[in-house]
Design an enzyme around this catalytic site. Structure first.
Site, PDB file in Angstrom:
ATOM      1  CG  ASN A   1      56.082 -23.393-154.821  1.00 31.36           C
ATOM      2  OD1 ASN A   1      55.657 -23.741-153.723  1.00 31.36           O
ATOM      3  ND2 ASN A   1      57.187 -23.910-155.354  1.00 31.36           N
TER       4      ASN A   1
ATOM      5  CE1 TYR B   1      60.382 -19.757-145.668  1.00 33.36           C
ATOM      6  CE2 TYR B   1      59.186 -20.278-143.655  1.00 33.36           C
ATOM      7  CZ  TYR B   1      59.390 -20.458-145.012  1.00 33.36           C
ATOM      8  OH  TYR B   1      58.599 -21.335-145.710  1.00 33.36           O
TER       9      TYR B   1
ATOM     10  CE  LYS C   1      57.477 -18.532-147.580  1.00 32.21           C
ATOM     11  NZ  LYS C   1      57.221 -18.668-149.029  1.00 32.21           N
TER      12      LYS C   1
HETATM   13  N1  LIG Z   1      58.883 -27.434-147.081  1.00 32.85           N
HETATM   14  C1  LIG Z   1      58.161 -26.879-146.114  1.00 32.85           C
HETATM   15  O1  LIG Z   1      58.080 -27.394-144.992  1.00 32.85           O
HETATM   16  C2  LIG Z   1      57.398 -25.603-146.388  1.00 32.85           C
HETATM   17  C3  LIG Z   1      56.448 -25.180-145.446  1.00 32.85           C
HETATM   18  C4  LIG Z   1      55.721 -23.998-145.688  1.00 32.85           C
HETATM   19  C5  LIG Z   1      55.944 -23.269-146.834  1.00 32.85           C
HETATM   20  N2  LIG Z   1      56.876 -23.701-147.742  1.00 32.85           N
HETATM   21  C6  LIG Z   1      57.057 -22.866-148.932  1.00 32.85           C
HETATM   22  O2  LIG Z   1      56.755 -23.616-150.089  1.00 32.85           O
HETATM   23  C7  LIG Z   1      57.569 -23.201-151.182  1.00 32.85           C
HETATM   24  C8  LIG Z   1      58.304 -24.384-151.774  1.00 32.85           C
HETATM   25  O3  LIG Z   1      59.030 -25.032-150.752  1.00 32.85           O
HETATM   26  P1  LIG Z   1      59.807 -26.413-150.990  1.00 32.85           P
HETATM   27  O4  LIG Z   1      59.854 -27.098-149.683  1.00 32.85           O
HETATM   28  O5  LIG Z   1      59.270 -27.126-152.164  1.00 32.85           O
HETATM   29  O6  LIG Z   1      61.283 -25.834-151.290  1.00 32.85           O
HETATM   30  P2  LIG Z   1      62.417 -26.333-152.278  1.00 32.85           P
HETATM   31  O7  LIG Z   1      63.676 -25.679-151.803  1.00 32.85           O
HETATM   32  O8  LIG Z   1      62.397 -27.810-152.413  1.00 32.85           O
HETATM   33  O9  LIG Z   1      61.978 -25.677-153.679  1.00 32.85           O
HETATM   34  C9  LIG Z   1      62.020 -24.292-153.894  1.00 32.85           C
HETATM   35  C10 LIG Z   1      62.225 -24.059-155.379  1.00 32.85           C
HETATM   36  O10 LIG Z   1      62.269 -22.638-155.603  1.00 32.85           O
HETATM   37  C11 LIG Z   1      63.298 -22.380-156.537  1.00 32.85           C
HETATM   38  N3  LIG Z   1      63.781 -21.012-156.409  1.00 32.85           N
HETATM   39  C12 LIG Z   1      64.362 -20.429-155.329  1.00 32.85           C
HETATM   40  N4  LIG Z   1      64.741 -19.176-155.619  1.00 32.85           N
HETATM   41  C13 LIG Z   1      64.401 -18.935-156.906  1.00 32.85           C
HETATM   42  C14 LIG Z   1      64.555 -17.825-157.794  1.00 32.85           C
HETATM   43  N5  LIG Z   1      65.166 -16.695-157.393  1.00 32.85           N
HETATM   44  N6  LIG Z   1      64.092 -17.929-159.052  1.00 32.85           N
HETATM   45  C15 LIG Z   1      63.506 -19.069-159.470  1.00 32.85           C
HETATM   46  N7  LIG Z   1      63.351 -20.158-158.687  1.00 32.85           N
HETATM   47  C16 LIG Z   1      63.788 -20.100-157.421  1.00 32.85           C
HETATM   48  C17 LIG Z   1      64.389 -23.400-156.185  1.00 32.85           C
HETATM   49  O11 LIG Z   1      65.322 -23.574-157.245  1.00 32.85           O
HETATM   50  C18 LIG Z   1      63.563 -24.635-155.881  1.00 32.85           C
HETATM   51  O12 LIG Z   1      63.345 -25.431-157.030  1.00 32.85           O
HETATM   52  C19 LIG Z   1      58.498 -22.118-150.624  1.00 32.85           C
HETATM   53  O13 LIG Z   1      57.950 -20.848-150.901  1.00 32.85           O
HETATM   54  C20 LIG Z   1      58.479 -22.403-149.128  1.00 32.85           C
HETATM   55  O14 LIG Z   1      58.782 -21.254-148.360  1.00 32.85           O
HETATM   56  C21 LIG Z   1      57.589 -24.845-147.538  1.00 32.85           C
END
Ligand SMILES: NC(=O)c1ccc[n+]([C@@H]2O[C@H](COP(=O)([O-])OP(=O)(O)OC[C@H]3O[C@@H](n4cnc5c(N)ncnc54)[C@H](O)[C@@H]3O)[C@@H](O)[C@H]2O)c1
Length: 255
Positions: free
Chosen positions: A96, A161, A165
């Site tokens: 994730n 991005y 994905k």
């Molecule tokens: N929020 C949205 O609208 C959305 C929509 C579609 C997909 N996503 C995807 O869902 C996933 C989670 O998104 P979110 O909104 O919870 O984001 P977020 O930024 O709240 O959480 C992401 C987490 O990933 C961790 N992370 C980042 N790089 C890292 C690394 N190198 N090593 C270890 N940990 C790492 C961060 O510390 C953070 O805790 C992501 O892959 C994002 O692309 C999010």
């Protein structure tokens, strides 16, 4: 609670299954870890942010955590090895962890492109390489990769991005073919706009209203909407689903 405000009933679908969730310190990853624990799984949460320790402690005493930067090959291997040994094997991994940025292509420093690919795709490959051997040894397993609706649609400024994905979708299809003979399913999830810091920090209220209007259900996704899809794909009920890119977008994306 689901996104409509109805309570979620634990079903014990994942009793005692050892599962890793990456990027679990906050947001969607943290909700996924919590839902998996509610379903009886033993969960280890991985994140580069030390806050992951507090998040794990808040969820349950049965939930543990490891602080690791998943861009670092050696640390990732060691963390996954340690987690699998601690839990006595691995049933599943939720890849994730991810980052987001919005920059038009002509203004994008190439380092920003590289970083997006490093975190959103390369780290996933490292995790799969380290985790899959434990599932092969066990004779079955589940890998769920966090993609995005941007993999299929995307908007201006999301070139890196969206490409990262889309790469997750391709990686998922190939991993499904390579690992299928070991009874390991590999799927990706394509959430729409989810209400997390990543979502809220990158759009203003007008954009939030515009996105809400795109869903026939008239709302944005909650982290639990995504976590519920993970629970299903992680379960025995999803054993004949592999190589898919499942939309969790409230009908914003249907292809
Ligand atoms: N929020 C949205 O609208 C959305 C929509 C579609 C997909 N996503 C995807 O869902 C996933 C989670 O998104 P979110 O909104 O919870 O984001 P977020 O930024 O709240 O959480 C992401 C987490 O990933 C961790 N992370 C980042 N790089 C890292 C690394 N190198 N090593 C270890 N940990 C790492 C961060 O510390 C953070 O805790 C992501 O892959 C994002 O692309 C999010």
């Amino acid at each position: 609670m689901n996104g409509d405000g109805n309570p979620l009933m634990a079903t014990g679908l994942l009793d005692d299954r050892p599962i890793l969730v990456t990027g679990a310190a906050r947001g969607i990853g943290c909700s996924i870890a919590e839902r998996l624990c509610q379903e009886g799984a033993n969960v280890i949460m991985l994140d580069r942010d030390p806050e992951v320790k507090d998040s794990a402690a808040t969820i349950s005493s049965a939930c543990e955590s490891i602080v690791v930067d998943l861009c670092d090959e050696e640390s990732t291997k060691s963390a996954i090895q340690a987690a699998a040994e601690k839990m006595g094997g691995l049933w599943g991994v939720v890849n994730n962890a991810g980052i987001f940025a919005k920059t038009p292509l002509l203004e994008m420093p190439i380092a920003e492109w590289d970083r997006m690919m490093e975190v959103n795709v390369r780290s996933m490959v490292l995790v799969i390489q380290a985790a899959a051997p434990f599932m092969i040894q066990a004779g079955a397993g589940r890998i769920i990769n966090q993609s995005s609706m941007a993999a299929k649609l995307g908007t201006p400024g999301e070139g890196h991005y969206a490409a990262s994905k889309a790469a997750v979708g391709a990686l998922t299809r190939i991993a499904a073919q390579e690992l299928g003979p070991h009874k390991i399913t590999v799927n990706s999830i394509c959430p729409g706009y989810v209400l997390t810091e990543m979502g809220a920090d990158t759009r203003d209220p007008v954009q939030v209203a515009e996105w809400t209007a795109k869903s026939p259900l008239g709302r944005l996704a909650t982290p639990d909407d995504v976590a519920n899809a993970v629970v299903f794909l992680m379960s025995d009920q999803a054993s004949y689903i592999t190589g898919e890119a499942l939309n969790v977008s409230g009908g914003m994306c249907t292809s």
